[in-house]
Write a protein that holds these residues in place. Structure first.
Motif, PDB file in Angstrom:
ATOM      1  N   ALA A  16      11.092 -11.871  38.594  1.00 13.04           N
ATOM      2  CA  ALA A  16      11.423 -11.503  40.036  1.00 13.04           C
ATOM      3  C   ALA A  16      11.093 -12.732  41.016  1.00 13.04           C
ATOM      4  CB  ALA A  16      10.749 -10.361  40.566  1.00 13.04           C
ATOM      5  N   ALA A  17      10.167 -13.278  40.881  1.00 14.02           N
ATOM      6  CA  ALA A  17       9.742 -14.404  41.529  1.00 14.02           C
ATOM      7  C   ALA A  17      10.822 -15.708  41.393  1.00 14.02           C
ATOM      8  CB  ALA A  17       8.283 -14.839  41.389  1.00 14.02           C
ATOM      9  N   SER A  18      10.812 -15.912  40.233  1.00 17.89           N
ATOM     10  CA  SER A  18      11.878 -16.900  39.782  1.00 17.89           C
ATOM     11  C   SER A  18      13.212 -16.786  40.578  1.00 17.89           C
ATOM     12  CB  SER A  18      12.009 -17.274  38.645  1.00 17.89           C
ATOM     13  OG  SER A  18      10.851 -18.065  38.107  1.00 17.89           O
ATOM     14  N   THR A  19      13.724 -15.632  40.335  1.00 22.07           N
ATOM     15  CA  THR A  19      14.980 -15.194  40.669  1.00 22.07           C
ATOM     16  C   THR A  19      14.916 -15.327  42.567  1.00 22.07           C
ATOM     17  OG1 THR A  19      15.495 -13.485  39.017  1.00 22.07           O
ATOM     18  CG2 THR A  19      16.763 -13.160  41.231  1.00 22.07           C
ATOM     19  N   GLY A  20      14.169 -14.858  43.188  1.00 24.00           N
ATOM     20  CA  GLY A  20      13.851 -15.218  44.423  1.00 24.00           C
ATOM     21  C   GLY A  20      13.899 -16.692  45.067  1.00 24.00           C
ATOM     22  N   GLU A  21      13.064 -17.214  44.447  1.00 23.59           N
ATOM     23  CA  GLU A  21      12.909 -18.437  44.623  1.00 23.59           C
ATOM     24  C   GLU A  21      14.191 -19.431  44.443  1.00 23.59           C
ATOM     25  OE1 GLU A  21       8.320 -18.268  43.453  1.00 23.59           O
ATOM     26  OE2 GLU A  21       9.733 -19.492  42.027  1.00 23.59           O
TER      27      GLU A  21
ATOM     28  N   ASP B 201      -7.827  -6.218  34.938  1.00 22.35           N
ATOM     29  CA  ASP B 201      -7.022  -5.726  36.049  1.00 22.35           C
ATOM     30  C   ASP B 201      -6.704  -7.011  37.231  1.00 22.35           C
ATOM     31  OD1 ASP B 201      -7.243  -3.249  35.267  1.00 22.35           O
ATOM     32  OD2 ASP B 201      -8.985  -2.685  36.617  1.00 22.35           O
ATOM     33  N   PHE B 202      -7.502  -7.829  37.071  1.00 24.11           N
ATOM     34  CA  PHE B 202      -7.247  -9.206  37.850  1.00 24.11           C
ATOM     35  C   PHE B 202      -6.190  -9.939  37.178  1.00 24.11           C
ATOM     36  CE2 PHE B 202      -8.021 -13.626  38.653  1.00 24.11           C
ATOM     37  CZ  PHE B 202      -8.196 -13.672  40.042  1.00 24.11           C
ATOM     38  N   VAL B 203      -6.189 -10.054  35.933  1.00 24.72           N
ATOM     39  CA  VAL B 203      -5.140 -10.776  35.217  1.00 24.72           C
ATOM     40  C   VAL B 203      -3.787  -9.744  35.470  1.00 24.72           C
ATOM     41  CG1 VAL B 203      -4.364 -11.664  32.920  1.00 24.72           C
ATOM     42  CG2 VAL B 203      -6.768 -11.966  33.618  1.00 24.72           C
ATOM     43  N   ALA B 204      -3.821  -8.678  35.449  1.00 27.26           N
ATOM     44  CA  ALA B 204      -2.612  -7.854  35.551  1.00 27.26           C
ATOM     45  C   ALA B 204      -2.126  -8.043  36.773  1.00 27.26           C
ATOM     46  CB  ALA B 204      -3.019  -6.292  35.404  1.00 27.26           C
ATOM     47  N   ARG B 205      -2.890  -8.079  37.776  1.00 27.60           N
ATOM     48  CA  ARG B 205      -2.505  -8.324  39.258  1.00 27.60           C
ATOM     49  C   ARG B 205      -1.830  -9.772  39.504  1.00 27.60           C
ATOM     50  NH1 ARG B 205      -0.099  -6.843  43.693  1.00 27.60           N
ATOM     51  NH2 ARG B 205      -1.117  -6.892  45.495  1.00 27.60           N
ATOM     52  N   LEU B 206      -2.555 -10.774  38.786  1.00 26.95           N
ATOM     53  CA  LEU B 206      -2.205 -12.154  39.244  1.00 26.95           C
ATOM     54  C   LEU B 206      -1.651 -13.097  37.908  1.00 26.95           C
ATOM     55  CD1 LEU B 206      -5.247 -12.989  41.658  1.00 26.95           C
ATOM     56  CD2 LEU B 206      -2.952 -12.510  42.243  1.00 26.95           C
ATOM     57  N   GLY B 207      -1.409 -12.511  36.937  1.00 24.74           N
ATOM     58  CA  GLY B 207      -0.952 -13.208  35.738  1.00 24.74           C
ATOM     59  C   GLY B 207       0.094 -13.592  35.796  1.00 24.74           C
ATOM     60  N   ASP B 208       1.102 -13.362  36.603  1.00 22.06           N
ATOM     61  CA  ASP B 208       2.425 -14.051  36.778  1.00 22.06           C
ATOM     62  C   ASP B 208       2.536 -15.014  37.930  1.00 22.06           C
ATOM     63  OD1 ASP B 208       3.689 -12.808  34.807  1.00 22.06           O
ATOM     64  OD2 ASP B 208       4.312 -11.167  35.834  1.00 22.06           O
ATOM     65  N   ILE B 209       1.533 -15.295  38.774  1.00 24.06           N
ATOM     66  CA  ILE B 209       1.405 -16.247  39.722  1.00 24.06           C
ATOM     67  C   ILE B 209       1.871 -17.554  39.282  1.00 24.06           C
ATOM     68  CG2 ILE B 209      -0.016 -17.411  41.442  1.00 24.06           C
ATOM     69  CD1 ILE B 209       0.814 -14.839  42.041  1.00 24.06           C
ATOM     70  N   PHE B 210       1.295 -18.032  37.639  1.00 24.68           N
ATOM     71  CA  PHE B 210       1.632 -19.207  37.063  1.00 24.68           C
ATOM     72  C   PHE B 210       2.540 -18.615  36.148  1.00 24.68           C
ATOM     73  CE2 PHE B 210      -1.953 -20.701  39.413  1.00 24.68           C
ATOM     74  CZ  PHE B 210      -1.882 -22.315  39.509  1.00 24.68           C
ATOM     75  N   GLU B 211       3.985 -18.978  35.950  1.00 28.55           N
ATOM     76  CA  GLU B 211       5.063 -18.682  35.330  1.00 28.55           C
ATOM     77  C   GLU B 211       4.532 -18.390  33.655  1.00 28.55           C
ATOM     78  OE1 GLU B 211       9.292 -17.539  35.648  1.00 28.55           O
ATOM     79  OE2 GLU B 211       7.889 -18.394  37.060  1.00 28.55           O
ATOM     80  N   HIS B 212       4.676 -17.039  33.326  1.00 26.58           N
ATOM     81  CA  HIS B 212       4.303 -16.348  32.107  1.00 26.58           C
ATOM     82  C   HIS B 212       3.127 -17.133  31.391  1.00 26.58           C
ATOM     83  CE1 HIS B 212       8.445 -14.759  32.085  1.00 26.58           C
ATOM     84  NE2 HIS B 212       8.835 -15.878  31.995  1.00 26.58           N
TER      85      HIS B 212
END
Length: 173
Positions: free
Chosen positions: A88-93, A19-30
């Motif tokens: 979504a994060a990269s698009t916004g950035e 669950d932790f990985v599901a929540r934060l897995g995209d903090i570091f791109e892919h």
């Protein structure tokens, strides 16, 4: 820290590893492996402590894993942006840095710089774009093309750490 950030960190600290990985897995791109490896550092008393655990996971990774992490980052204003397949994060950035507003000439310059960088180093140019204009970003590519490969590899990892910090604060603060 705000009460909502405290609550979010408390909740994160109590999650199972999946669950932790599901929540934060995209903090570091892919690269969900960074979150997976940082889970063991729980509980996290602050966003900075969580960030430090994630950066430690990144820096303790093998060079091959670090290279894969760098290569997981999209080219700035590249084909992923054009096709709408950025996260979504990269698009916004990228939008925040005005990369979606490049003139045809600016886009040509940026793509030419990206190609020269990729050819020289074998991985995409990575920079934390928050707070930078598209002109500052293009100037940074030109300046960093002068680096040697070892320095540039380390610079990319530092930029990735900064991107992760911005993403964590946006998510939790």
């Amino acid at each position: 820290m705000t009460p909502s950030a405290d609550a979010a960190l408390s909740t994160l600290s109590e999650l199972s590893q999946p669950d932790f990985v599901a929540r934060l897995g995209d903090i570091f791109e892919h690269s969900p492996w960074v979150a997976e490896r940082s889970w063991h550092a729980r509980p996290f008393p602050s966003i900075d402590a969580l960030h430090a655990a994630m950066v430690t996971a990144m820096t303790e990774a093998s060079e091959a894993e670090q290279l894969a992490l760098i290569r997981a980052h999209p080219e700035l204003a590249g084909k992923e942006a054009a096709s709408g397949t950025l996260t979504a994060a990269s698009t916004g950035e990228q939008r925040g840095a005005g990369l979606d507003q490049c003139s045809a000439e600016e886009l040509q310059r940026l793509r030419s710089l990206n190609a020269a960088y990729q050819e020289r180093f074998g991985f995409p140019f990575v920079i934390a774009v928050k707070g930078r204009s598209r002109y500052q970003i293009m100037d940074a590519i030109e300046a960093r093309l002068q680096n040697d490969a070892q320095k540039e590899f380390a610079t990319c990892l530092g930029e990735i750490a900064q991107i992760a910090r911005f993403r964590l604060y946006a998510l939790l603060a």
